[in-house]
Design a protein around this motif. Sequence first.
Motif, short mmCIF file in Angstrom:
data_model
loop_
_atom_site.label_atom_id
_atom_site.label_comp_id
_atom_site.label_asym_id
_atom_site.label_seq_id
_atom_site.Cartn_x
_atom_site.Cartn_y
_atom_site.Cartn_z
N THR A 73 0.83 -1.08 0.09
CA THR A 73 0.16 0.08 0.01
C THR A 73 0.87 1.35 -0.05
OG1 THR A 73 -1.76 -1.11 1.24
CG2 THR A 73 -1.81 1.34 1.32
N LEU A 74 1.90 1.32 0.92
CA LEU A 74 2.73 2.45 1.03
C LEU A 74 4.01 2.36 -0.13
CD1 LEU A 74 2.80 2.67 4.92
CD2 LEU A 74 1.76 3.76 3.36
N ARG A 75 3.91 1.41 -1.07
CA ARG A 75 4.92 1.42 -2.07
C ARG A 75 6.32 1.37 -1.70
NH1 ARG A 75 1.79 2.83 -6.58
NH2 ARG A 75 3.36 3.28 -8.09
N LEU A 76 6.61 0.61 -0.78
CA LEU A 76 7.84 0.77 -0.23
C LEU A 76 8.81 0.07 -1.23
CD1 LEU A 76 7.31 -0.36 3.65
CD2 LEU A 76 7.18 1.87 2.43
N SER A 77 10.12 0.41 -1.08
CA SER A 77 11.25 0.04 -1.74
C SER A 77 11.52 -1.53 -1.05
CB SER A 77 12.32 0.74 -1.98
OG SER A 77 13.12 0.95 -0.56
N GLY A 78 12.64 -2.29 -1.66
CA GLY A 78 12.76 -3.40 -1.20
C GLY A 78 13.72 -3.19 0.30
N ASP A 79 14.54 -2.31 0.33
CA ASP A 79 15.03 -1.95 1.49
C ASP A 79 14.18 -1.42 2.62
OD1 ASP A 79 17.59 -2.56 0.46
OD2 ASP A 79 18.06 -0.41 0.04
N GLU A 80 13.31 -0.56 2.03
CA GLU A 80 11.98 -0.14 3.22
C GLU A 80 11.41 -1.29 3.72
OE1 GLU A 80 11.38 4.43 1.59
OE2 GLU A 80 10.40 2.72 0.41
N HIS A 81 10.94 -2.27 2.90
CA HIS A 81 10.14 -3.36 3.12
C HIS A 81 11.09 -4.03 4.17
CE1 HIS A 81 7.47 -6.79 2.73
NE2 HIS A 81 8.72 -7.40 2.77
N ASP A 82 12.29 -4.46 4.02
CA ASP A 82 13.17 -5.18 5.04
C ASP A 82 12.80 -4.35 6.34
OD1 ASP A 82 13.35 -7.08 3.01
OD2 ASP A 82 15.33 -6.32 2.58
N TYR A 83 13.11 -3.03 6.43
CA TYR A 83 13.31 -2.37 7.57
C TYR A 83 11.95 -2.48 8.20
CZ TYR A 83 13.78 1.89 10.40
OH TYR A 83 14.26 2.68 11.39
N LEU A 84 10.77 -2.37 7.46
CA LEU A 84 9.63 -2.54 8.14
C LEU A 84 9.49 -4.02 8.84
CD1 LEU A 84 6.45 -1.03 8.30
CD2 LEU A 84 5.97 -2.51 6.32
N TRP A 206 18.19 12.28 9.51
CA TRP A 206 17.75 11.21 10.38
C TRP A 206 16.28 11.17 10.36
CZ3 TRP A 206 19.86 6.83 11.35
CH2 TRP A 206 19.10 6.08 12.43
N ALA A 207 15.87 12.63 10.66
CA ALA A 207 14.32 12.70 10.67
C ALA A 207 13.55 12.31 9.57
CB ALA A 207 14.10 14.09 11.21
N ALA A 208 14.10 12.22 8.54
CA ALA A 208 13.62 12.23 7.13
C ALA A 208 13.16 10.75 6.96
CB ALA A 208 14.44 12.90 5.88
N GLN A 209 13.96 9.78 7.63
CA GLN A 209 13.71 8.30 7.62
C GLN A 209 13.83 7.61 6.16
OE1 GLN A 209 9.80 8.21 9.79
NE2 GLN A 209 11.08 7.25 11.35
N ASP A 210 14.77 8.38 5.54
CA ASP A 210 15.30 7.79 4.07
C ASP A 210 15.82 6.34 4.44
OD1 ASP A 210 14.01 9.68 2.53
OD2 ASP A 210 15.82 10.62 2.48
N ILE A 211 15.33 5.21 3.64
CA ILE A 211 16.04 3.86 3.70
C ILE A 211 16.56 3.47 2.56
CG2 ILE A 211 15.37 1.64 4.31
CD1 ILE A 211 14.74 3.36 6.60
N GLU A 212 17.67 3.30 2.53
CA GLU A 212 18.52 2.93 1.15
C GLU A 212 19.97 2.15 1.58
OE1 GLU A 212 19.98 4.51 -2.98
OE2 GLU A 212 19.03 5.90 -1.51
N VAL A 213 19.99 0.78 1.11
CA VAL A 213 21.33 0.45 1.35
C VAL A 213 22.38 0.75 0.37
CG1 VAL A 213 22.39 -1.86 1.40
CG2 VAL A 213 20.07 -1.65 2.67
N GLN A 214 23.29 1.20 1.01
CA GLN A 214 24.40 1.61 -0.32
C GLN A 214 25.06 0.30 -0.93
OE1 GLN A 214 27.84 4.65 -0.02
NE2 GLN A 214 26.62 5.42 1.76
N ARG A 215 24.85 0.42 -2.18
CA ARG A 215 25.38 -0.74 -2.90
C ARG A 215 26.42 -0.25 -4.05
NH1 ARG A 215 20.12 -1.99 -2.32
NH2 ARG A 215 19.74 -3.86 -1.05
#
Length: 274
Positions: A73-84, A206-215
């Motif tokens: 529903t929230l259209r999360l990325s793969g990294d955001e999904h793992d974080y959730l 940090w407050a923006a809560q961006d989620i992205e694994v650096q690759r």
Amino acid sequence: MNKDELGSFLRSRRERVRPEEAGMAAGGRRQTPGLRREEVALLAGISVDYYIRLEQGRGPQPSAQVLAALSRTLRLSGDEHDYLLRMGGQAPVRTCSAPEIPDNALRLLDRLEEFPAVIVNVCWDLLAWNRMLVALIGDPAARPPRERNTLRWLFGGAPALLSDHAGQARQAVADLRASGRYPDDPDVRQLVDELTATSPLFAELWAAQDIEVQRTVTKRAMHPVMGVMELDCDVLPLPGGDHRIVLYTAAPGTPSHRALQRLRALSDSRSASA
């Protein structure tokens, strides 16, 4: 399960989804950007009261199915999904103490003679490095152990080598958040608390809560001798733990590749004369 972090993350992601992206009518007066709580609950197939309690940090632990529905529903990325999943208690929490660097990883580091390479942990502490990294950024061993940290460099006076400070800062913070170690890992929590208190930029990111694994990212670097270099930075996980090896390369035949070759020759000559 971390109820407060889960609620905060759900709220931030709800506010980023435009109604039309989720197939909802965009009309009508909206008090906040993004989807309404009622719309998220409808699209995820859960009750409005249950979703509100999740956002407020009062709900019970959600099932993996509920988290998957919210992720869609929230259209999360793969990294955001793992974080959730980690914040919702549906993924194992890793221990705070990091294992020692495997011997085979150290041998690999030694064999990477042509390009700068360094082994880091989830906090971006520099743990081991090769001679080419010293030639590129200076010897990390000259700094106290506490200062051998990329985040402290970025938010406490970045080395002149880094020209894209804003981009590097955002990516590093998003990667730290994506590790899922905060707030359970005391080392990560201490680092976040320290930088939040001393750096307004870190606090904002940090407050923006961006989620992205650096690759893989491209970094534009300014070396005091070799000049400008555009380097591909590959962040590769090492098996058996949370350590990663960061490798700086450039495409063969490019000016940056030739600069790395000259840098290696300079490093070899200094080593031979030492």
